[in-house]
Write a protein that holds these residues in place. Sequence first.
Motif, short mmCIF file in Angstrom:
data_model
loop_
_atom_site.label_atom_id
_atom_site.label_comp_id
_atom_site.label_asym_id
_atom_site.label_seq_id
_atom_site.Cartn_x
_atom_site.Cartn_y
_atom_site.Cartn_z
N PRO A 311 0.81 -1.22 0.00
CA PRO A 311 0.00 0.00 0.00
C PRO A 311 0.85 1.28 0.00
O PRO A 311 0.49 2.27 -0.65
CB PRO A 311 -0.83 -0.13 1.28
CG PRO A 311 -0.91 -1.60 1.53
CD PRO A 311 0.41 -2.14 1.08
N PRO A 423 -2.09 5.44 3.21
CA PRO A 423 -2.79 4.50 2.34
C PRO A 423 -3.82 3.68 3.10
O PRO A 423 -3.65 3.37 4.29
CB PRO A 423 -1.67 3.60 1.81
CG PRO A 423 -0.60 3.68 2.84
CD PRO A 423 -0.67 5.07 3.41
N HIS A 424 -4.89 3.36 2.41
CA HIS A 424 -5.90 2.48 2.99
C HIS A 424 -5.45 1.04 2.79
O HIS A 424 -5.21 0.60 1.67
CB HIS A 424 -7.26 2.70 2.32
CG HIS A 424 -8.30 1.71 2.76
ND1 HIS A 424 -8.83 1.70 4.03
CD2 HIS A 424 -8.90 0.67 2.09
CE1 HIS A 424 -9.71 0.73 4.14
NE2 HIS A 424 -9.77 0.09 2.98
N SER A 426 -6.44 -2.90 3.80
CA SER A 426 -7.43 -3.80 4.40
C SER A 426 -7.06 -5.24 4.06
O SER A 426 -6.17 -5.50 3.25
CB SER A 426 -8.83 -3.48 3.87
OG SER A 426 -8.88 -3.64 2.46
N ALA A 430 -3.37 -5.23 5.60
CA ALA A 430 -3.43 -4.44 6.83
C ALA A 430 -2.19 -4.70 7.68
O ALA A 430 -1.66 -5.82 7.70
CB ALA A 430 -4.69 -4.78 7.61
#
Length: 584
Positions: A311, A423-424, A426, A430
Amino acid sequence: MLLFAISYLAGGLTLLSPCILPVLPFVFARAEASFWRGILPMLAGMAATFALVATLAAAGGGWVVTVNEIGRAAAVVVLVVLGLSLLSPVVATIVAAPFVALGIRLLPNHETGEVNVGGSLLLGVATGLLWAPCAGPVLGLVLTGAALNGANGRTTLLLVAYAAGATTSLAVAVLAGGRVLAVMKRSLGIGERIRQALGIAVLAGVVAIAFGFDTGALARLSYASTAGIEQSLLERFGASPAPVRQEGLALNDATVPAYQSRLPVEGALPALDGATAWLNSAPLTTQSLRGKVVLVDFWTYSCINCIRTLPYLRAWAETYREQGLVVIGVHSPEFAFEKKIDNVKGAIDRFGITYPVAVDNEFRIWRAFRNNYWPALYFVDAEGRIRHHQFGEGGYERSEEVIRELLAETAGHRPAQADEVAPHASGVEAPPDLAALRSGETYLGYAQATGFRSPQGLGMDQPRNYTIGDLAPNTWGLSGTWTIASDHAEAKAPDAALAYRFEARDLHLVLGPSADGRPVRFRVTLDGSPPGADHGADTNADGYGVIADTRLYQLVRQSGSVRVRRFEIRFLAPGAHAYAFTFG
């Protein structure tokens, strides 16, 4: 030359480690012998045998492991003969009867104490076959280099240096021990009792080795006790991550930038022409990248640490592209399935990677950088000089500071204040819950397997029926029919299962479908029940999922407090390939 010295010192440290305990009785059994006829030949045979077997095992594949297992079994028999014979002259006579020639050469004369040089050498060879040195950072570095570059003279010499360090420390210990034993015999008159005690110690060492304690619990204790010292040696004296030679820069006053970063120069950007293929881009060269700030990321698509770094790489590539940053991913595979171009393409699409990726199947770029890590980030300035590196995930704030410094240096002014990327991330990308992480990466192939607890033992390259048995934390087992290969375990019948007792928020498992590509359905349970809210990105609340391609699967993400759990995955059809557990 420096690495040879470090290997020698690291070998010497093994005397401080619990894993050397099963070997010590065999060494002290020669404590009273002549140094030149009894001790030196034994230590030389031990060092030479270890170096030869370790060199072959680093690059030879499963047949070497099989041959060494046969050698270990033969060595156990030889050392049982030694241990029983030390207990009493009567036992020595009885035991030696079927092995007269071997007994005469191997055993000291009970009346004169004289030993045979050939017997000492044979004892050293047997001990070398059983010796599993503490696999600390230095030995790990040597064996990793051998696996990547192939067996060669330098690998063997490094292993000889490691073994020589260990045998030197053992020689000092046995010489000192011999003097202590001599004093005890003179002052206490208990020579026969000492001989019997040594015999019992030898047999205890054989039992420890036969049941795998030397490669199990003792090896783990050893790593904890000496790894810190070895790691400090590497960090203090280790080689630079890239070539340190710096070419002079022919810059005139008009081209010298007004702002100069204080980042050190670590080396020159190596050539990138060793790639098997380029994805998302035409082939890039060091010449074509001049004038750009370059971030080179070594990764492989089933590596959880690499995945969690992506990410940030995507965000930096997007945020700083217009300012002159070029991000390059160098995909250097760990497993054979990661060498398939289609698999790499699928991973690039799945992770949304748009920057250039060099497929480094032959590790040519890896070796050019002298790299040893996944992930590894190298930051290169506009003049083609490496100015910073980051090994392993993390360090994102500092990495972004370096990017902005190098861009500002290229533009000729100080870096402007700016917000860091956020940044996201998931699912599997994560960040880990480090505070709750108590389990570590675990390989399932016999070449690197640790923590295996099925009562049937680890079979190699042939089907075997297993039962899981009792599992302690951070151990695993199998049930049903499995074939364990060098880098994976394959379920050979429906309903085969794999269990692991772990403590972490996330559990991941690198899995692949059957050899002919057929998907394999599976079901996951936690403590015997469906995972419910603790299911991972690749399973549902009932624990069901499908292996459609070979990659890392997130099977558990605990939603509440983290505690020790018993994970089990049961395959509903044969053919599933399981490679390695990772946690987060």
